[in-house]
Design a protein around this motif. Structure first.
Motif, PDB file in Angstrom:
ATOM      1  N   VAL A  16       0.848  -1.194   0.000  1.00 50.69           N
ATOM      2  CA  VAL A  16       0.000   0.000   0.000  1.00 50.69           C
ATOM      3  C   VAL A  16       0.885   1.245   0.000  1.00 50.69           C
ATOM      4  CG1 VAL A  16      -1.862   1.238   1.164  1.00 50.69           C
ATOM      5  CG2 VAL A  16      -1.738  -1.262   1.330  1.00 50.69           C
ATOM      6  N   ASP A  17       0.743   2.078  -1.036  1.00 48.86           N
ATOM      7  CA  ASP A  17       1.424   3.375  -1.087  1.00 48.86           C
ATOM      8  C   ASP A  17       0.451   4.444  -0.612  1.00 48.86           C
ATOM      9  OD1 ASP A  17       3.689   2.204  -2.073  1.00 48.86           O
ATOM     10  OD2 ASP A  17       3.262   2.669  -4.165  1.00 48.86           O
ATOM     11  N   ARG A  18       0.873   5.169   0.449  1.00 42.39           N
ATOM     12  CA  ARG A  18      -0.019   6.160   1.058  1.00 42.39           C
ATOM     13  C   ARG A  18       0.792   7.299   1.668  1.00 42.39           C
ATOM     14  NH1 ARG A  18      -3.678   4.056   5.927  1.00 42.39           N
ATOM     15  NH2 ARG A  18      -4.739   2.980   4.209  1.00 42.39           N
ATOM     16  N   ASP A  19       0.465   8.526   1.286  1.00 43.24           N
ATOM     17  CA  ASP A  19       1.066   9.726   1.889  1.00 43.24           C
ATOM     18  C   ASP A  19       2.589   9.661   1.924  1.00 43.24           C
ATOM     19  OD1 ASP A  19      -1.509  10.645   2.324  1.00 43.24           O
ATOM     20  OD2 ASP A  19      -1.598   9.890   4.391  1.00 43.24           O
ATOM     21  N   GLY A  20       3.193   9.169   0.848  1.00 43.94           N
ATOM     22  CA  GLY A  20       4.649   9.132   0.780  1.00 43.94           C
ATOM     23  C   GLY A  20       5.282   7.955   1.477  1.00 43.94           C
ATOM     24  N   TYR A  21       4.483   7.016   1.992  1.00 41.92           N
ATOM     25  CA  TYR A  21       5.006   5.822   2.658  1.00 41.92           C
ATOM     26  C   TYR A  21       4.501   4.574   1.953  1.00 41.92           C
ATOM     27  CZ  TYR A  21       6.821   8.500   6.582  1.00 41.92           C
ATOM     28  OH  TYR A  21       7.541   9.374   7.351  1.00 41.92           O
ATOM     29  N   ARG A  22       5.248   3.493   2.120  1.00 36.51           N
ATOM     30  CA  ARG A  22       4.836   2.198   1.571  1.00 36.51           C
ATOM     31  C   ARG A  22       4.676   1.204   2.721  1.00 36.51           C
ATOM     32  NH1 ARG A  22       7.374  -0.273  -3.708  1.00 36.51           N
ATOM     33  NH2 ARG A  22       5.793   1.149  -4.487  1.00 36.51           N
ATOM     34  N   TYR A  23       3.523   0.545   2.762  1.00 35.67           N
ATOM     35  CA  TYR A  23       3.217  -0.443   3.796  1.00 35.67           C
ATOM     36  C   TYR A  23       3.143  -1.826   3.159  1.00 35.67           C
ATOM     37  CZ  TYR A  23       1.670   3.785   6.230  1.00 35.67           C
ATOM     38  OH  TYR A  23       1.618   5.037   6.773  1.00 35.67           O
ATOM     39  N   ARG A  24       3.667  -2.826   3.876  1.00 33.15           N
ATOM     40  CA  ARG A  24       3.565  -4.209   3.415  1.00 33.15           C
ATOM     41  C   ARG A  24       2.682  -4.978   4.382  1.00 33.15           C
ATOM     42  NH1 ARG A  24       5.690  -9.134   4.851  1.00 33.15           N
ATOM     43  NH2 ARG A  24       6.001 -10.671   3.188  1.00 33.15           N
ATOM     44  N   LEU A  25       1.618  -5.573   3.868  1.00 30.43           N
ATOM     45  CA  LEU A  25       0.706  -6.379   4.664  1.00 30.43           C
ATOM     46  C   LEU A  25       0.668  -7.786   4.071  1.00 30.43           C
ATOM     47  CD1 LEU A  25      -2.221  -3.793   4.622  1.00 30.43           C
ATOM     48  CD2 LEU A  25      -0.472  -3.987   6.393  1.00 30.43           C
ATOM     49  N   PHE A  51      -8.406   0.688   4.460  1.00 30.01           N
ATOM     50  CA  PHE A  51      -7.899   1.156   3.183  1.00 30.01           C
ATOM     51  C   PHE A  51      -8.625   2.446   2.794  1.00 30.01           C
ATOM     52  CE2 PHE A  51      -6.942  -3.361   3.161  1.00 30.01           C
ATOM     53  CZ  PHE A  51      -5.646  -3.382   2.652  1.00 30.01           C
ATOM     54  N   ARG A  52      -7.884   3.339   2.135  1.00 37.30           N
ATOM     55  CA  ARG A  52      -8.453   4.606   1.694  1.00 37.30           C
ATOM     56  C   ARG A  52      -8.707   4.564   0.184  1.00 37.30           C
ATOM     57  NH1 ARG A  52      -4.080   8.766   4.408  1.00 37.30           N
ATOM     58  NH2 ARG A  52      -4.338   8.132   6.597  1.00 37.30           N
ATOM     59  N   PRO A  53      -9.657   5.387  -0.281  1.00 38.06           N
ATOM     60  CA  PRO A  53      -9.936   5.419  -1.736  1.00 38.06           C
ATOM     61  C   PRO A  53      -8.728   5.838  -2.565  1.00 38.06           C
ATOM     62  CG  PRO A  53     -11.718   6.455  -0.499  1.00 38.06           C
ATOM     63  CD  PRO A  53     -10.614   6.197   0.485  1.00 38.06           C
ATOM     64  N   ASP A  54      -7.834   6.666  -1.983  1.00 37.58           N
ATOM     65  CA  ASP A  54      -6.680   7.143  -2.743  1.00 37.58           C
ATOM     66  C   ASP A  54      -5.439   6.285  -2.547  1.00 37.58           C
ATOM     67  OD1 ASP A  54      -6.467   7.883  -0.100  1.00 37.58           O
ATOM     68  OD2 ASP A  54      -5.506   9.811  -0.509  1.00 37.58           O
ATOM     69  N   ASP A  55      -5.546   5.152  -1.850  1.00 37.97           N
ATOM     70  CA  ASP A  55      -4.412   4.242  -1.688  1.00 37.97           C
ATOM     71  C   ASP A  55      -4.039   3.627  -3.035  1.00 37.97           C
ATOM     72  OD1 ASP A  55      -4.175   4.599   1.029  1.00 37.97           O
ATOM     73  OD2 ASP A  55      -5.330   2.817   1.563  1.00 37.97           O
ATOM     74  N   ARG A  56      -2.729   3.483  -3.273  1.00 37.39           N
ATOM     75  CA  ARG A  56      -2.249   2.722  -4.438  1.00 37.39           C
ATOM     76  C   ARG A  56      -1.913   1.324  -3.924  1.00 37.39           C
ATOM     77  NH1 ARG A  56       0.456   3.791  -9.348  1.00 37.39           N
ATOM     78  NH2 ARG A  56       0.586   1.792 -10.448  1.00 37.39           N
ATOM     79  N   ILE A  57      -2.682   0.325  -4.355  1.00 38.54           N
ATOM     80  CA  ILE A  57      -2.580  -1.028  -3.791  1.00 38.54           C
ATOM     81  C   ILE A  57      -2.089  -2.000  -4.854  1.00 38.54           C
ATOM     82  CG2 ILE A  57      -3.822  -2.876  -2.593  1.00 38.54           C
ATOM     83  CD1 ILE A  57      -5.909  -0.738  -1.813  1.00 38.54           C
ATOM     84  N   ARG A  58      -1.178  -2.875  -4.440  1.00 39.22           N
ATOM     85  CA  ARG A  58      -0.590  -3.865  -5.354  1.00 39.22           C
ATOM     86  C   ARG A  58      -0.582  -5.218  -4.650  1.00 39.22           C
ATOM     87  NH1 ARG A  58       5.063  -4.724  -6.633  1.00 39.22           N
ATOM     88  NH2 ARG A  58       5.491  -3.294  -4.929  1.00 39.22           N
ATOM     89  N   LEU A  59      -0.935  -6.273  -5.362  1.00 31.82           N
ATOM     90  CA  LEU A  59      -0.940  -7.631  -4.814  1.00 31.82           C
ATOM     91  C   LEU A  59       0.193  -8.436  -5.435  1.00 31.82           C
ATOM     92  CD1 LEU A  59      -4.759  -8.510  -5.031  1.00 31.82           C
ATOM     93  CD2 LEU A  59      -3.546  -7.391  -3.138  1.00 31.82           C
ATOM     94  N   ILE A  60       0.889  -9.231  -4.598  1.00 31.13           N
ATOM     95  CA  ILE A  60       1.939 -10.124  -5.065  1.00 31.13           C
ATOM     96  C   ILE A  60       1.605 -11.536  -4.580  1.00 31.13           C
ATOM     97  CG2 ILE A  60       4.394 -10.705  -5.046  1.00 31.13           C
ATOM     98  CD1 ILE A  60       3.890  -8.106  -6.452  1.00 31.13           C
ATOM     99  N   TYR A  61       1.593 -12.497  -5.513  1.00 31.95           N
ATOM    100  CA  TYR A  61       1.231 -13.884  -5.179  1.00 31.95           C
ATOM    101  C   TYR A  61       2.264 -14.834  -5.770  1.00 31.95           C
ATOM    102  CZ  TYR A  61      -1.321 -18.322  -5.493  1.00 31.95           C
ATOM    103  OH  TYR A  61      -1.682 -19.649  -5.412  1.00 31.95           O
ATOM    104  N   VAL A 206      11.965   3.575   8.575  1.00 30.59           N
ATOM    105  CA  VAL A 206      11.719   2.176   8.205  1.00 30.59           C
ATOM    106  C   VAL A 206      11.167   1.416   9.413  1.00 30.59           C
ATOM    107  CG1 VAL A 206      12.788   0.010   7.466  1.00 30.59           C
ATOM    108  CG2 VAL A 206      13.559   2.165   6.483  1.00 30.59           C
ATOM    109  N   LYS A 207      10.167   0.583   9.170  1.00 36.68           N
ATOM    110  CA  LYS A 207       9.727  -0.423  10.130  1.00 36.68           C
ATOM    111  C   LYS A 207       9.941  -1.782   9.487  1.00 36.68           C
ATOM    112  CE  LYS A 207       6.238   2.247  12.666  1.00 36.68           C
ATOM    113  NZ  LYS A 207       4.799   2.310  13.058  1.00 36.68           N
ATOM    114  N   ASP A 235       9.503   4.974   3.915  1.00 42.94           N
ATOM    115  CA  ASP A 235       9.373   6.151   3.074  1.00 42.94           C
ATOM    116  C   ASP A 235       9.566   5.725   1.617  1.00 42.94           C
ATOM    117  OD1 ASP A 235      10.058   8.601   1.626  1.00 42.94           O
ATOM    118  OD2 ASP A 235      10.220   9.534   3.596  1.00 42.94           O
ATOM    119  N   LYS A 236       8.720   6.202   0.704  1.00 37.76           N
ATOM    120  CA  LYS A 236       8.822   5.811  -0.712  1.00 37.76           C
ATOM    121  C   LYS A 236      10.123   6.287  -1.345  1.00 37.76           C
ATOM    122  CE  LYS A 236       5.338   6.083  -3.479  1.00 37.76           C
ATOM    123  NZ  LYS A 236       4.174   6.627  -4.222  1.00 37.76           N
TER     124      LYS A 236
END
Length: 281
Positions: A16-25, A51-61, A206-207, A235-236
């Motif tokens: 998830v890319d949000r507000d200049g940060y990238r989150y991994r779930l 999740f927010r409407p403006d989130d950039r979301i990517r799935l990896i499988y 970084v976390k 941070d992106k």
């Protein structure tokens, strides 16, 4: 790859890319069809990830040895067989993914590593844990009934924030998805930490979650432990920094190859000159 062909019960990565940060779930696949995949509800400490409407979301499988990616998907909440789940809607069939971001670059920067002791366990967390405790400073009215005495009102509850523990370490290497750190502190798999990586773009937060541990020889290393971690939040600008280092390393490698080519050419010419002298003498 068709989304309906994914294996139920397998783990899927969500970026998830949000507000200049990238989150991994990560979550477990519950069901899927041609346009949607449902996963086990993503929550932490009882809080559902929103999740927010403006989130950039990517799935990896991962399918066997092949990785597949679905980009720019939409997320939401729904019920599946009466159970609340997260779902992701896709707009294409996905594409193969070679995980270019997994390329690691060496850093060797001194850092301060932070974590929080989780109350009631020996776990370490990158997030601030909170403990709800009774406000002993508030005095009860002696005339209150026993029922009221045993009732804890909102004004009787306070939240105590746990102070972080800070230790020294080194960030040895980093990629867009993972990082290696060295420290003398003992961490276990699933422990998580936070730190800043110095860069020309400022200090990049970084976390990361610990995945594996390697003991280091004290004779040749300042720190006794190396931890391979997966990045859960960053941070992106970190990706930009990594690619910049890659470009510099590739440029340096090409320069070294060119210098080696010139050196061999000089040696070849020297031998040819020597052979000509010997043949003419």
């Amino acid at each position: 790859m068709l989304l309906e062909n994914v294996t139920i019960g397998r783990i899927i990565e969500i970026y998830v890319d949000r507000d200049g940060y990238r989150y991994r779930l990560t979550s477990k696949i519950e069901n899927a069809d041609s346009k949607k995949v449902c996963v086990t509800l993503i929550a932490s400490h009882g809080k559902i990830f929103k999740f927010r409407p403006d989130d950039r979301i990517r799935l990896i499988y991962r399918d066997a040895e092949q990785l597949w990616e679905w980009d720019d998907v939409k997320a939401g909440l729904a019920k599946s067989d009466g159970v609340l789940v997260h779902y992701f809607e896709i707009s294409d069939k996905g594409r193969s993914y070679n995980r270019r971001n997994a390329y690691r670059v060496s850093l060797g920067d001194e850092i301060l590593i932070g974590y929080y002791d989780v109350p009631g366990s020996d776990a370490k967390s990158s997030d601030v844990p909170t403990a709800i405790i009774y406000n002993n400073k508030k005095k009860k009215d002696k005339s209150e009934s026993d029922e009221k005495k045993n009732t804890i009102l909102n004004s009787d509850i306070i939240t105590e924030f746990v102070k972080p523990i800070i230790v020294e370490g080194i960030v040895k290497d980093v990629s867009a998805t993972g990082v290696g750190i060295c420290t003398n502190t003992i961490f276990k798999p699933d422990d998580s930490v936070f730190f800043d990586i110095p860069s020309p773009y400022g200090r990049l937060k970084v976390k990361a979650q610990v995945i594996r541990h390697t003991a280091l020889k004290a004779i040749t290393n300042r720190y006794r432990n190396y931890y391979g971690c997966v990045i859960t939040e960053t941070d992106k600008k970190l990706i930009k920094y990594i690619y910049e280092i890659q470009r510099k390393q590739i440029k340096k490698q090409k320069e070294q190859q060119y210098e080696e080519k010139l050196r061999r050419e000089r040696i070849r010419k020297m031998y040819e000159k020597q052979e000509n002298i010997e043949s003419n003498s």
